[in-house]
Each structure stands twice: as structure tokens, then as C-alpha cells.
Design a protein around this motif. Structure first.
Motif, PDB file in Angstrom:
ATOM      1  N   PHE A 150      50.286  39.050  29.147  1.00  0.00           N
ATOM      2  CA  PHE A 150      49.375  39.590  30.564  1.00  0.00           C
ATOM      3  C   PHE A 150      48.267  40.391  29.697  1.00  0.00           C
ATOM      4  O   PHE A 150      48.341  41.172  29.185  1.00  0.00           O
ATOM      5  CB  PHE A 150      50.376  40.289  31.107  1.00  0.00           C
ATOM      6  CG  PHE A 150      49.843  40.820  32.448  1.00  0.00           C
ATOM      7  CD1 PHE A 150      50.152  40.110  33.770  1.00  0.00           C
ATOM      8  CD2 PHE A 150      49.441  41.937  32.637  1.00  0.00           C
ATOM      9  CE1 PHE A 150      49.686  40.434  34.843  1.00  0.00           C
ATOM     10  CE2 PHE A 150      48.805  42.308  33.964  1.00  0.00           C
ATOM     11  CZ  PHE A 150      49.107  41.637  34.921  1.00  0.00           C
ATOM     12  N   GLY A 173      48.505  35.340  32.098  1.00  0.00           N
ATOM     13  CA  GLY A 173      48.327  35.860  33.259  1.00  0.00           C
ATOM     14  C   GLY A 173      47.477  37.425  33.136  1.00  0.00           C
ATOM     15  O   GLY A 173      47.349  37.742  32.125  1.00  0.00           O
ATOM     16  N   ALA A 197      42.700  38.254  34.666  1.00  0.00           N
ATOM     17  CA  ALA A 197      43.187  37.385  35.244  1.00  0.00           C
ATOM     18  C   ALA A 197      42.208  35.994  35.093  1.00  0.00           C
ATOM     19  O   ALA A 197      42.433  34.997  34.804  1.00  0.00           O
ATOM     20  CB  ALA A 197      43.255  37.346  36.590  1.00  0.00           C
ATOM     21  N   PHE A 201      48.811  32.920  36.130  1.00  0.00           N
ATOM     22  CA  PHE A 201      49.154  33.909  36.994  1.00  0.00           C
ATOM     23  C   PHE A 201      48.070  34.929  37.126  1.00  0.00           C
ATOM     24  O   PHE A 201      47.698  35.564  36.235  1.00  0.00           O
ATOM     25  CB  PHE A 201      50.568  34.611  36.783  1.00  0.00           C
ATOM     26  CG  PHE A 201      51.091  35.586  37.421  1.00  0.00           C
ATOM     27  CD1 PHE A 201      50.826  35.675  39.022  1.00  0.00           C
ATOM     28  CD2 PHE A 201      51.449  37.080  37.005  1.00  0.00           C
ATOM     29  CE1 PHE A 201      51.089  36.902  39.730  1.00  0.00           C
ATOM     30  CE2 PHE A 201      51.783  38.143  37.829  1.00  0.00           C
ATOM     31  CZ  PHE A 201      51.603  37.897  39.169  1.00  0.00           C
ATOM     32  N   CYS A 202      47.608  34.901  38.382  1.00  0.00           N
ATOM     33  CA  CYS A 202      46.119  35.433  38.529  1.00  0.00           C
ATOM     34  C   CYS A 202      46.646  36.612  39.763  1.00  0.00           C
ATOM     35  O   CYS A 202      46.983  36.480  40.874  1.00  0.00           O
ATOM     36  CB  CYS A 202      45.201  34.792  39.222  1.00  0.00           C
ATOM     37  SG  CYS A 202      44.574  33.570  37.729  1.00  0.00           S
TER      38      CYS A 202
END
Length: 808
Positions: free
Chosen positions: A361, A445, A451, A468-469
Motif C-alpha cells: 500500500f 493498493g 492509488a 485497490f484504489c
């Protein structure tokens, strides 16, 4: 992972080294972190990893919150397949000794008459390729040995795999088909009973990225296509599916319900092989696998541990730039590289006794690796190992002085380096992550520019399960990338994009702008009243200074819900996404792609399920022509065109790429109709086997105008007409959000009229049309008609957007 896609260099360093203000947690940060973990309701162990220069070894120190826990270490699995041989067999080499001679029919005769041991490769003995081992195979072998003919064996006569899906096995390869350069994960189109099945394997080993500036153009990343597909030994297709070895098309009619996993290999034009791990979801006709109402925003079953570490990353600073930069007046960097320490926080499910999916992330601009802990802790409690990286350099000067605006591509490379580092941890017996991460279930993500970087990371590294945004930004025109064709076709992996209705910090609006460009399953969620920074944990940032009211510009940019409510909805959909693609949980499919939140006053949901057997009737690609060739017509409209539905791109200047929505202005007080024909060459449309009619709709939206008018000013009827003159008409109003005011505004004294200006998906069951007229012939439909009746109460023009009418 292929080493040639990592542009930077990674050097583990000691956690306590003097590397700057971001190198270590302050006491206040640590206290805030532990308080957050406790408030989350999930017990957490804090661990600190000390990575020494030149090694990947780490030690674990358990502190404070819980009694000491003994870590159970899983079995060490291979790091990957890169460089490994892809095993195969030669037809006729029955005894698996690497050659075809008289010993092979003798071996088979001994097997058939009980004197010998089973062949390690039954497929090699099946020289007739009829799926059975019998005397006929031995006779063919003998004839081949003694006469040199009399029949040509089916493929593979040289090293290869069996093109026929049968019940025979090959547990031991006798030769190498080729060398594997890597592997990747892929989710095939969804199957449903009653629909014919057709699914496409990935067509590229590497997608093309080009740049354009004026009349000049060039290639950033060359396309590497796949040219052949086949099965590894002992991999078979479910049901009656078959594979076209040239095109990668998989077709069939009957697939048992459930999640089917298998592998194929793909050969590119350079004769290099990639192993593709495939999931194929299949549902029953009534899709009873759906389980609505799951408490996905509640904490999961696993104890969460926090691990802190850092590493040194070397940013390359190429000069001159290899291609022009978009809207950029850059300066030459003073050096060829720049080193920056990247801090990591790793939240992992300590009590999980399996290899977990991995989420890498990346934060947005103005935030850091500590800003998303509530979400990442929540996901870790559901069995996901979450790594948050602090990567500030690509978003601020001096980097942006050299390369202008975004830095998405450089952040993407950092994310790839983080993945590689975590996979090294997983292989290190002395590391707390040893044996805990499943390298075949990796996700990228991020938030905002993070993102956008996650989508670029997927472009650079196709071996991911999904992206995953959170409020993702557009990266077609970005630092060191220039003006590119990027995102003309978006990733073929599953994508979840969550945006906030009041967010004007990103390309506006991200979700609707890119949905039709994804080629894999995609879900777009809009949180009504939310804002850009409310995706973070920051207590004092994110629309706090901007109190909503019903006049411009506040009506378009000021949040009117609490941060905790935005977190709740974010957790709900994010958890469903990772349950679905991290663990193969089909029960959440209805939340991501069904109508579980249709008409919700909290969120707007639109999706591309990637269901096989869908029948499109109007995607407006060739407007005013429908998909089957007829002319789409309208009455009572003041505007009726193909367009982007939005007239305000942001940040400026940002040209709007072509979008194929239908944009219309209906009569302000009266009746408007739209007719979509189904006839093709006089032949009506057969939708037998499909379950519902779906389409997307959005309300009025012009930035800077007080147009929060909802759907109370109109009613929408949908009529299907068959070839014999029968018709069935239903009101779509029950499928549209009708609640006038937000049920949970912040502060509570606000009364916020909902505007519903983002696209939502409407899903109308065909059984409802049949209930209205049991004689309606779904096997011979002529057209669809929309009737929009307005009551004159709208304060602005009645502007609507439609897209993607289809039967599924």
C-alpha cells in the motif's frame, strides 16, 4: 518476479541508523499507534525488525501488550518459478526414459497385462490420444518402431504438453518444453449456469505504452504478445471447457458451480514461457452462492502484529528524459541517482496458520506510511498481510522540479521493490514473516497518487491478483512518463476503486472516467458526502475547514459526513474485495457486482462483473447505432449525444479522453422517450438464459451549480417489446435512490439533499417483466424503450447519463 522491471536498488539497513526525520517512530507516534490499535478492538503485538546492511536477516522483539507468543513457522515454499524448466513429454515415450523405441510398447504391454508398474506419464503412452490406454496404443507403437510409420503420433511428437483434456495423468515430465521467465495470476470471466461460456486468457506478456507530443511519438514499453497456450502436466479444465492453443480462448457450455483453479502456460514471441495461475468462478443459475448482509466492516478473526522496518532505495534520475514530459518545464538533476530511506509498517495476522495474501500500500501526497492504520489493521485482522511504505521523494521538490507533477511511475517501482523485499522476508527462517506470505496472492493498493501508482505497478508487474484504489489519480500524463496512451486499456486484473462524492482533489470523476476501460472485473464505489482526505486517519485534515452548504462551490467540494462513516464503508467494500480475490470467497460477489446496495443513500455502486454470456445491446461505442446495428432514437430531448457526462476535468489542464456515455437533456416538464432497437437483419434478439437487464445511470452534474436535485423530479419506465407485439413495462423507480436527505450527516443538524450525481448500476430481473406479462417472448425481443416523465420541479435542466444496457 523479473529482475529487469526493478529500476531502483534496495539495500536493507539497520532500523536505528541516523537516516533523517522519517527514519524512526517518535514516542508520540508510537503512543498514538498503540492507542489506535487498542481502540480498533483487535489485540496487537508490536515487533521491530532490524535489517543489517547487506543482509535480509531480522530479529523479532515482542513488547508490552500481550504475553510472549511462540511463532509457528510454516514450511518453506519455493520463491517462484523464474528460471525453472517447464516439464513436458514426448508422445510414445511410455517408459519416460527420454526416447521412443521398442522398450515403450513392451512397457505398455506389461502395464496392460498386470506385470509392470504404472507409467509415470500415461499421456505419453496414449499414442492414439483417445484418452484411454489399451492394446491399440501398443500396436501403434510397434508399427511405428518396426515400419517407421504406419501412423503419425498426435502432438507432442517433440517435447510439449497434451493438447487434449482427458482423464490421463503425467506425473513425471521426461523433457523440458522451455524455460519459465515468470508467473502471474489471472481471474477468468465468471460462468453462470444456463449461459454459454467464453473466456479470454491474457494476450500479452507485456503491454505496450507509447508517448505522444505534438506530431512526435515513440515507445516507452514495447508490447510482448503471447503466441501459444498449453497445459502444464496434470492441469485440466473444469467441466466441458476446451482451450484454443493459438488465441487463448476458453469455451464450453457446462461448468460445475464453485471456484475452479488451474494453470496454463503461455509462450511469447521470443519463445519464453509464463506460468499463469487461473481462477474461474462459476455460479448456479439462481446464484444462491450470494450471501448479503455480511458484517464486513467488523474486525476479523486474527490477532494482528505490527512490524516496523526500513530499507534504502536508490531512485534513478535519467537525463535527458527519454521522451518529452507533459506540460513540464523541468531542470536537470544534479546527480544520476538519489538515495532515500523508505520506512515500512507491516501489519500481519499473527494467528493465521496459512500463507496470507499480501497488500503493498502506498500513501497519497501529504500523507505517509502511518496515515492508513485503521484500514490496514482491519484488513490484517481478516487475514491479509498489509505493508505500508513511506515514499515521499517522487511527490515533492526536488523530484518534481526535475520531472514536474506526479511521480506515479517512480512510486510504482518503489512498490515493486517493497514486494520483492517482503518476499525475501518470507524466505528468511530468522524473520517473523518467514513462511507467512503467499507470493501468488499479491495486491497493489494506495490512496490518491498512491492509488495511481498501484495501477502503474500492475502495468510493470502483471503478477498480481488485483488493485485497490482509494481516490486514485490519473497517470496518463506524469513525471518521467510524459503524454502517454496509458489507460486507453486498463488492467485485466480485478480492481476496486473507492471515491468520495465531494472529492475534487483527483481527476473528476475518476470512477466514471475509467470504468469502461478496465478489461477485468471492476467495482466503483462512491461514498456520498465523503472527501479525499477522509480515507486517512489524520485527525485534522480532510475537509474539516469546509462545512457543506447548498451553494457553489461548497455544494460540490465540502464533506458532510464523518470520517468514521467514510471508514466504515471503505472497510466494507475493501474487505469484500480481498475476501473475494484473496481467498476465493464467492459469497461476496453480490456486494461487489450485484444489487445489494442498489438505491442506497450512503453509497453509489457501479461495476463490471466480467460475466461470460452477457448480451450487450447499447454501449454507445457507435452511437447513434445500437450494438446490433439499429438506430437509437429519442423524442422530447433537448440534447442527445455521445459524451463524457462531465464538463469539468480536474486538475487543469487535463483533456478528457473519449467516453462513450449517452448524454441527454429531457423535457423539463413532460415525457421523453428513448428507443433502443434489438433487430439485426430483421432477426429479433434471444435473451433466453439471461436473468436481468442492467444499465448505468447518473443524474445532473455541472460543477459550480446548485444541482443537488436527486431523482424526485422524474420517473423512469422501462419497456420490453417482443416480435409478436407483446410488451411488458416496469417502473425503474424502485431501483433508483429515492431518499431525499442523507440519513447520517455531520454535523447531525445538517439537512443535506442528496444529488446522486455519480453513475449507479440498475438491475431489473427479467422475471419481473414476465410477471407483468407472462406471454412476453424473451426468445424474440424487438426493442427496449425508456420513458422519462418529469414533473417540472427541477431547478436546472434534467440532464441524465446512460451507459451499458445489457442482458446478463
Amino acid at each position: 518476479m523479473r529482475s529487469d522491471i526493478i529500476a531502483g536498488m534496495v539495500h536493507p539497513i539497520h532500523r536505528g541508523a541516523p537516516v533523517g526525520p522519517d527514519s524512526a517512530l517518535s514516542k508520540a507516534e508510537l503512543s498514538a499507534t498503540l492507542t489506535l490499535l487498542i481502540q480498533s478492538g483487535m489485540p496487537v503485538i508490536r515487533a521491530t525488525a532490524n535489517c543489517r546492511q547487506g543482509t535480509s536477516r531480522s530479529t523479532l522483539m515482542i513488547r508490552g501488550l500481550l504475553p510472549a507468543i511462540v511463532l509457528s513457522i510454516g514450511l518453506l515454499l519455493p520463491a517462484g518459478v523464474e528460471g525453472a524448466d517447464l516439464p513436458g513429454f514426448i508422445r510414445g515415450d511410455c517408459n519416460a526414459d527420454g526416447s521412443s523405441n521398442i522398450s515403450d510398447p513392451i512397457f505398455l504391454l506389461e502395464v496392460l497385462f498386470g506385470a509392470g508398474t504404472p507409467s509415470p506419464c500415461e499421456d505419453a503412452c496414449d499414442v492414439s490420444d483417445d484418452g484411454a490406454l489399451d492394446l491399440a496404443d501398443a500396436i501403434l507403437m510397434l508399427g511405428h518402431v518396426f515400419t517407421g510409420s504406419p501412423a503419425v503420433y498426435p502432438a507432442p511428437v517433440q517435447c510439449g504438453s497434451d493438447p487434449t483434456d482427458d482423464g490421463l495423468t503425467c506425473e513425471l515430465g521426461t523433457c523440458a518444453v522451455g524455460v519459465l521467465i515468470g508467473e502471474r495470476s489471472f481471474t477468468l470471466e465468471t460462468a453462470r449456469q444456463g449461459l454459454p461460456y467464453s473466456g479470454d486468457l491474457p494476450v500479452d506478456e507485456q503491454q505496450e505504452v507509447t508517448w505522444q507530443e505534438g506530431f512526435s511519438s515513440g515507445v516507452i514499453q514495447a508490447r510482448v504478445p503471447f503466441v501459444e497456450y498449453g497445459f502444464p502436466l496434470d492441469s485440466t479444465l473444469p467441466g466441458d471447457l476446451s482451450l484454443d492453443a493459438t488465441s487463448g480462448l476458453i469455451t464450453g457450455t457446462s461448468i460445475p458451480p464453485g471456484l475452479h483453479s488451474f494453470s496454463v502456460w503461455a509462450r511469447d514471441a521470443a519463445d519464453e514461457y509464463t506460468l499463469i495461475h487461473i481462477d474461474l468462478p462459476s455460479f448456479g443459475a439462481d446464484e444462491t452462492e450470494f450471501a448479503p448482509g455480511q458484517p464486513l466492516d467488523s474486525g476479523g478473526a486474527y490477532l494482528v502484529a505490527l512490524l516496523e522496518t526500513s530499507f534504502l532505495y536508490t531512485h534513478p534520475l535519467p537525463w535527458p528524459t527519454p521522451y518529452p514530459l507533459y506540460f513540464c518545464n523541468s531542470v536537470q538533476p544534479p546527480a544520476a541517482t538519489f538515495d532515500e530511506v523508505k520506512a515500512l509498517r507491516i501489519f500481519y495476522p499473527l494467528t493465521a496458520n496459512f500463507r496470507t495474501p499480501l497488500l503493498v500500500f502506498h500513501h497519497g501526497t501529504g500523507y505517509d506510511w502511518t496515515s492508513y492504520q485503521q484500514l490496514l489493521i482491519h484488513l490484517a485482522s481478516h487475514g491479509i498481510t498489509c505493508v505500508s511504505v513511506n515514499d515521499q521523494y517522487p511527490y515533492f521538490p526536488p523530484f518534481t522540479d526535475y520531472y514536474c507533477w506526479g511521480g506515479h511511475d517512480e512510486s510504482a517501482r518503489v512498490m515493486l521493490a517493497v514486494r520483492e523485499l517482503v518476499e525475501e522476508f518470507d524466505l528468511d527462517p530468522s524473520h517473523p514473516l518467514f513462511g507467512r506470505v503467499d507470493r501468488n496472492r499479491v495486491f497493489y493498493g494506495g490512496h490518491s497518487r498512491g492509488a495511481g501508482a498501484a495501477l502503474v505497478a500492475r502495468e510493470l508487474d502483471p503478477d498480481v491478483r488485483g488493485v485497490f484504489c482509494l481516490q486514485g489519480t490519473d497517470v496518463r500524463r506524469d513525471a518521467t512518463v510524459g503524454n502517454t496512451n496509458r489507460w486507453i486499456q486498463l488492467p485485466d486484473v480485478p480492481v476496486l476503486s473507492i471515491t468520495a462524492e465531494q472529492d475534487t482533489d483527483v481527476i473528476y470523476p475518476f470512477s466514471e472516467r475509467i470504468l469502461e476501460r478496465f478489461t477485468g472485473p471492476a467495482t466503483m464505489v462512491t461514498i456520498y458526502g465523503g472527501c479525499h482526505a477522509y480515507s486517512t486517519d489524520a485527525a485534522t485534515t480532510g475537509c474539516a475547514e469546509c462545512v457543506w452548504n447548498d451553494q457553489p462551490p461548497a455544494v460540490d467540494s465540502c464533506r458532510y459526513i464523518s470520517r468514521s462513516l467514510q471508514h466504515t464503508w471503505t472497510k466494507r467494500f475493501a474487505t469484500a474485495f480481498f475476501h473475494r480475490y484473496g481467498f476465493g470467497d464467492l459469497s461476496v460477489e453480490g456486494l461487489l457486482y450485484g444489487d445489494e446496495y442498489e438505491g442506497s443513500p450512503f453509497v453509489g455502486v457501479t461495476s463490471r462483473r466480467n460475466l461470460s454470456g452477457v448480451i450487450p445491446v447499447a454501449d454507445f461505442e457507435d452511437f447513434p447505432m445500437a450494438n446490433r446495428g439499429g438506430l437509437i432514437t429519442a423524442t422530447g430531448t433537448l440534447l442527445f449525444i455521445k459524451g463524457p457526462c462531465y464538463d469539468w476535468p480536474f486538475p487543469l489542464p487535463a483533456p478528457i479522453d473519449p467516453i462513450t456515455n449517452l448524454v441527454m437533456i429531457a423535457a423539463p416538464n413532460g415525457v421523453t422517450t428513448v428507443t433502443i432497437p434489438f433487430l439485426q437483419g430483421g432477426v429479433p434478439l434471444d435473451v433466453t438464459g439471461t436473468k436481468k437487464l442492467t444499465f448505468r445511470i447518473k443524474n445532473h452534474d455541472i460543477h459550480g451549480v446548485a444541482d443537488n436535485i436527486g431523482y424526485g423530479h422524474l420517473s423512469l419506465d422501462v419497456r420490453l417489446e417482443d416480435h409478436g407485439g407483446g410488451l411488458a413495462q416496469l417502473s425503474a423507480d424502485p431501483h433508483l435512490p429515492q431518499i431525499e436527505f442523507h440519513p447520517a450527516p455531520e454535523p447531525a443538524v445538517l439537512q443535506v439533499p442528496l444529488k446522486y450525481q455519480r453513475f449507479i448500476t440498475v438491475s431489473m430481473p427479467l422475471d419481473d417483466f414476465l410477471a407483468a406479462n407472462p406471454l412476453l417472448d424473451l426468445g424474440e425481443l424487438n426493442n427496449l424503450r425508456l420513458t422519462i416523465t418529469t414533473n417540472g420541479t427541477a431547478a436546472v435542466d434534467v440532464r441524465l447519463g446512460f451507459d451499458d444496457f445489457q442482458f446478463e
